[in-house]
Design a protein around this motif. Structure first.
Motif, PDB file in Angstrom:
ATOM      1  N   GLU A  23     -62.182 -53.329 -15.391  1.00  0.00           N
ATOM      2  CA  GLU A  23     -61.530 -52.583 -16.731  1.00  0.00           C
ATOM      3  C   GLU A  23     -59.706 -52.110 -16.030  1.00  0.00           C
ATOM      4  O   GLU A  23     -59.355 -52.282 -15.325  1.00  0.00           O
ATOM      5  CB  GLU A  23     -62.187 -51.317 -17.087  1.00  0.00           C
ATOM      6  N   LEU A  24     -59.287 -52.143 -17.681  1.00  0.00           N
ATOM      7  CA  LEU A  24     -57.598 -52.731 -17.338  1.00  0.00           C
ATOM      8  C   LEU A  24     -56.451 -51.602 -18.042  1.00  0.00           C
ATOM      9  O   LEU A  24     -57.346 -51.079 -19.211  1.00  0.00           O
ATOM     10  CB  LEU A  24     -57.257 -54.024 -17.841  1.00  0.00           C
ATOM     11  N   TYR A  25     -56.301 -50.649 -17.283  1.00  0.00           N
ATOM     12  CA  TYR A  25     -54.983 -49.493 -18.168  1.00  0.00           C
ATOM     13  C   TYR A  25     -54.072 -48.963 -17.968  1.00  0.00           C
ATOM     14  O   TYR A  25     -53.375 -49.794 -16.972  1.00  0.00           O
ATOM     15  CB  TYR A  25     -55.875 -48.002 -16.660  1.00  0.00           C
ATOM     16  N   ASP A  26     -53.652 -49.169 -19.110  1.00  0.00           N
ATOM     17  CA  ASP A  26     -51.628 -48.746 -18.555  1.00  0.00           C
ATOM     18  C   ASP A  26     -51.455 -47.704 -18.844  1.00  0.00           C
ATOM     19  O   ASP A  26     -52.132 -46.245 -19.094  1.00  0.00           O
ATOM     20  CB  ASP A  26     -51.560 -49.061 -20.466  1.00  0.00           C
ATOM     21  N   VAL A  27     -50.916 -47.016 -17.793  1.00  0.00           N
ATOM     22  CA  VAL A  27     -50.665 -45.543 -16.889  1.00  0.00           C
ATOM     23  C   VAL A  27     -49.720 -45.711 -17.528  1.00  0.00           C
ATOM     24  O   VAL A  27     -49.168 -43.687 -16.732  1.00  0.00           O
ATOM     25  CB  VAL A  27     -50.672 -45.178 -15.296  1.00  0.00           C
ATOM     26  N   THR A  28     -48.813 -46.007 -18.174  1.00  0.00           N
ATOM     27  CA  THR A  28     -47.438 -45.956 -18.167  1.00  0.00           C
ATOM     28  C   THR A  28     -47.039 -44.426 -19.519  1.00  0.00           C
ATOM     29  O   THR A  28     -45.992 -43.830 -18.892  1.00  0.00           O
ATOM     30  CB  THR A  28     -46.812 -46.901 -19.508  1.00  0.00           C
ATOM     31  N   PRO A  29     -47.999 -44.222 -19.848  1.00  0.00           N
ATOM     32  CA  PRO A  29     -47.714 -42.545 -20.415  1.00  0.00           C
ATOM     33  C   PRO A  29     -47.266 -41.963 -19.515  1.00  0.00           C
ATOM     34  O   PRO A  29     -46.750 -40.612 -19.621  1.00  0.00           O
ATOM     35  CB  PRO A  29     -48.644 -42.858 -21.326  1.00  0.00           C
ATOM     36  N   LEU A  30     -48.119 -41.380 -18.264  1.00  0.00           N
ATOM     37  CA  LEU A  30     -48.075 -40.874 -17.218  1.00  0.00           C
ATOM     38  C   LEU A  30     -46.856 -40.763 -16.643  1.00  0.00           C
ATOM     39  O   LEU A  30     -46.259 -39.847 -15.679  1.00  0.00           O
ATOM     40  CB  LEU A  30     -49.496 -41.446 -16.375  1.00  0.00           C
ATOM     41  N   TYR A  31     -45.762 -42.085 -16.887  1.00  0.00           N
ATOM     42  CA  TYR A  31     -44.473 -42.117 -15.760  1.00  0.00           C
ATOM     43  C   TYR A  31     -43.879 -41.432 -17.351  1.00  0.00           C
ATOM     44  O   TYR A  31     -42.864 -40.643 -16.413  1.00  0.00           O
ATOM     45  CB  TYR A  31     -44.607 -43.500 -16.258  1.00  0.00           C
ATOM     46  N   TYR A  32     -43.461 -41.308 -18.305  1.00  0.00           N
ATOM     47  CA  TYR A  32     -43.386 -40.950 -19.371  1.00  0.00           C
ATOM     48  C   TYR A  32     -43.419 -39.208 -19.297  1.00  0.00           C
ATOM     49  O   TYR A  32     -42.594 -38.556 -19.415  1.00  0.00           O
ATOM     50  CB  TYR A  32     -42.687 -41.941 -20.313  1.00  0.00           C
ATOM     51  N   LEU A  33     -44.680 -38.633 -19.022  1.00  0.00           N
ATOM     52  CA  LEU A  33     -44.808 -37.422 -19.193  1.00  0.00           C
ATOM     53  C   LEU A  33     -44.457 -36.814 -18.336  1.00  0.00           C
ATOM     54  O   LEU A  33     -44.129 -35.994 -17.610  1.00  0.00           O
ATOM     55  CB  LEU A  33     -46.529 -37.098 -19.037  1.00  0.00           C
ATOM     56  N   ASN A  34     -44.231 -37.947 -16.957  1.00  0.00           N
ATOM     57  CA  ASN A  34     -44.163 -37.012 -15.410  1.00  0.00           C
ATOM     58  C   ASN A  34     -41.744 -37.597 -16.166  1.00  0.00           C
ATOM     59  O   ASN A  34     -41.400 -35.747 -15.364  1.00  0.00           O
ATOM     60  CB  ASN A  34     -44.044 -38.246 -14.680  1.00  0.00           C
ATOM     61  N   ASN A  35     -41.245 -37.525 -16.663  1.00  0.00           N
ATOM     62  CA  ASN A  35     -40.022 -37.852 -16.944  1.00  0.00           C
ATOM     63  C   ASN A  35     -39.483 -36.232 -18.251  1.00  0.00           C
ATOM     64  O   ASN A  35     -39.069 -35.439 -17.809  1.00  0.00           O
ATOM     65  CB  ASN A  35     -39.471 -38.817 -17.678  1.00  0.00           C
ATOM     66  N   LEU A  36     -40.950 -36.040 -18.695  1.00  0.00           N
ATOM     67  CA  LEU A  36     -40.959 -35.186 -19.756  1.00  0.00           C
ATOM     68  C   LEU A  36     -41.459 -33.903 -19.023  1.00  0.00           C
ATOM     69  O   LEU A  36     -39.577 -32.997 -19.287  1.00  0.00           O
ATOM     70  CB  LEU A  36     -42.051 -35.532 -20.631  1.00  0.00           C
ATOM     71  N   MET A  37     -41.941 -34.017 -18.260  1.00  0.00           N
ATOM     72  CA  MET A  37     -41.978 -32.554 -17.427  1.00  0.00           C
ATOM     73  C   MET A  37     -40.520 -32.081 -16.515  1.00  0.00           C
ATOM     74  O   MET A  37     -40.077 -31.121 -16.358  1.00  0.00           O
ATOM     75  CB  MET A  37     -42.574 -32.682 -15.672  1.00  0.00           C
ATOM     76  N   GLY A  38     -40.033 -33.358 -16.067  1.00  0.00           N
ATOM     77  CA  GLY A  38     -38.110 -33.184 -15.852  1.00  0.00           C
ATOM     78  C   GLY A  38     -37.242 -32.607 -16.441  1.00  0.00           C
ATOM     79  O   GLY A  38     -36.037 -32.190 -15.922  1.00  0.00           O
ATOM     80  N   THR A  39     -37.339 -32.682 -17.965  1.00  0.00           N
ATOM     81  CA  THR A  39     -36.375 -33.199 -18.952  1.00  0.00           C
ATOM     82  C   THR A  39     -37.172 -31.104 -19.672  1.00  0.00           C
ATOM     83  O   THR A  39     -35.480 -30.879 -20.403  1.00  0.00           O
ATOM     84  CB  THR A  39     -36.048 -33.582 -19.754  1.00  0.00           C
ATOM     85  N   MET A  40     -37.791 -30.472 -19.245  1.00  0.00           N
ATOM     86  CA  MET A  40     -38.368 -29.271 -20.132  1.00  0.00           C
ATOM     87  C   MET A  40     -37.387 -28.047 -19.533  1.00  0.00           C
ATOM     88  O   MET A  40     -37.089 -28.182 -18.555  1.00  0.00           O
ATOM     89  CB  MET A  40     -39.705 -28.691 -20.293  1.00  0.00           C
ATOM     90  N   GLU A  41     -36.783 -27.434 -20.068  1.00  0.00           N
ATOM     91  CA  GLU A  41     -36.891 -26.269 -20.718  1.00  0.00           C
ATOM     92  C   GLU A  41     -36.844 -25.291 -21.280  1.00  0.00           C
ATOM     93  O   GLU A  41     -37.464 -25.452 -22.056  1.00  0.00           O
ATOM     94  CB  GLU A  41     -35.106 -26.020 -20.593  1.00  0.00           C
ATOM     95  N   ALA A  42     -37.589 -23.703 -20.597  1.00  0.00           N
ATOM     96  CA  ALA A  42     -38.016 -22.253 -21.121  1.00  0.00           C
ATOM     97  C   ALA A  42     -37.827 -21.577 -19.888  1.00  0.00           C
ATOM     98  O   ALA A  42     -37.028 -22.099 -19.113  1.00  0.00           O
ATOM     99  CB  ALA A  42     -39.771 -23.108 -20.650  1.00  0.00           C
ATOM    100  N   PRO A  43     -37.794 -20.527 -20.662  1.00  0.00           N
ATOM    101  CA  PRO A  43     -37.632 -19.382 -20.377  1.00  0.00           C
ATOM    102  C   PRO A  43     -38.202 -18.568 -19.155  1.00  0.00           C
ATOM    103  O   PRO A  43     -37.997 -17.982 -17.611  1.00  0.00           O
ATOM    104  CB  PRO A  43     -37.146 -17.839 -20.721  1.00  0.00           C
ATOM    105  N   ASN A  44     -39.749 -19.680 -19.241  1.00  0.00           N
ATOM    106  CA  ASN A  44     -40.890 -18.778 -18.116  1.00  0.00           C
ATOM    107  C   ASN A  44     -42.351 -20.221 -18.107  1.00  0.00           C
ATOM    108  O   ASN A  44     -42.112 -20.529 -18.781  1.00  0.00           O
ATOM    109  CB  ASN A  44     -40.797 -17.211 -18.773  1.00  0.00           C
ATOM    110  N   GLY A  45     -42.916 -20.099 -17.221  1.00  0.00           N
ATOM    111  CA  GLY A  45     -43.812 -20.499 -17.588  1.00  0.00           C
ATOM    112  C   GLY A  45     -45.006 -20.455 -18.416  1.00  0.00           C
ATOM    113  O   GLY A  45     -45.500 -21.398 -19.193  1.00  0.00           O
ATOM    114  N   THR A  46     -44.792 -19.475 -19.034  1.00  0.00           N
ATOM    115  CA  THR A  46     -45.409 -18.958 -20.318  1.00  0.00           C
ATOM    116  C   THR A  46     -45.319 -20.139 -21.803  1.00  0.00           C
ATOM    117  O   THR A  46     -46.306 -20.683 -22.769  1.00  0.00           O
ATOM    118  CB  THR A  46     -45.922 -17.967 -20.793  1.00  0.00           C
ATOM    119  N   GLU A  47     -43.610 -19.956 -21.515  1.00  0.00           N
ATOM    120  CA  GLU A  47     -43.426 -20.202 -22.645  1.00  0.00           C
ATOM    121  C   GLU A  47     -42.668 -22.439 -22.772  1.00  0.00           C
ATOM    122  O   GLU A  47     -43.301 -23.003 -23.493  1.00  0.00           O
ATOM    123  CB  GLU A  47     -42.062 -19.896 -22.825  1.00  0.00           C
ATOM    124  N   ALA A  48     -43.258 -22.437 -21.068  1.00  0.00           N
ATOM    125  CA  ALA A  48     -42.920 -23.398 -21.241  1.00  0.00           C
ATOM    126  C   ALA A  48     -44.610 -24.494 -21.556  1.00  0.00           C
ATOM    127  O   ALA A  48     -45.017 -25.263 -22.132  1.00  0.00           O
ATOM    128  CB  ALA A  48     -42.988 -24.358 -19.389  1.00  0.00           C
TER     129      ALA A  48
END
Length: 213
Positions: free
Chosen positions: A178-203
């Motif tokens: 089986e061949l898997y494309d995990v590129t979305p996980l790369y972009y999800l990781n980038n999203l985590m690094g750019t997110m902004e929120a006042p606290n964990g609940t809002e994040a």
């Protein structure tokens, strides 16, 4: 178009007969190439390479003194050259060898060797099927750097999965690929690094909203 491909070369000796797999129509990578390959990324490149493409294949080998990285790197080159014979891309190969040592210094050394290989505006591909478990994390850092400072485009990060089934001769052979494309996980990781929120609940709420899109 300039393409740079990073391939994690296995240490275990690979066989160009028993270790070949057809990944067409498996996993989630939408691969239709019906040929058999040892290295999963070559099934992707069989579809993505075009005549005249400038390609740099970076072969990440690991040195243990008992490994088969050099033979496997040669096998990769033979396999991709065979596929490319009908395509006509211009491929150059670069081997990046590092010791089998898991330390902060070795990870930094590997990263510093990868970064200068980047080129402006290149398309990036990676095969993380084989090799040390830490290399995908180093590749993530490398690709993020290339996106930010070289205007690179991360196209595919893939891995091939097989099951080892024991046969009557007592040997376990790789099957059910089986061949898997995990590129979305790369972009999800980038999203985590750019997110902004006042606290964990809002994040978490913001993340839920993102996933709902």
């Amino acid at each position: 178009m300039k393409k740079i491909i990073f391939v994690d070369i296995p240490m275990k000796k690979m066989n160009d007969t028993t270790d070949t797999q057809c990944y067409a129509g498996t996993g989630n990578a939408d691969c239709r190439y019906t040929g058999k390959v040892v290295f999963p990324v070559n099934a992707v490149l069989a579809e993505k390479l075009q005549k005249g493409d400038q390609v740099k294949a970076v072969l990440l080998t690991t040195i243990t003194g008992k490994d088969h990285s050099i033979e496997n790197a040669e096998l990769f080159q033979q396999e991709l050259n065979s596929i490319n014979a009908a395509i006509g891309a211009h491929i150059e190969y670069e081997r990046l060898a590092t010791d089998f040592v898991e330390s902060k210094a070795s990870h930094e050394a590997r990263l510093r060797k990868m970064l200068p290989l980047m080129e402006e505006g290149a398309e990036l591909y990676a095969d993380i099927t084989f090799g040390q478990k830490t290399i995908p994390m180093v590749l993530m850092c490398t690709f993020h750097f290339a996106e930010k400072f070289f205007d690179a485009d991360v196209k595919k990060i893939i891995y091939g999965k097989v099951e080892f089934i024991k046969h009557a001769d007592g040997i376990a052979y790789p099957e059910n690929p089986e061949l898997y494309d995990v590129t979305p996980l790369y972009y999800l990781n980038n999203l985590m690094g750019t997110m902004e929120a006042p606290n964990g609940t809002e994040a978490l709420k913001a993340l839920d909203a993102f996933f709902a899109l």
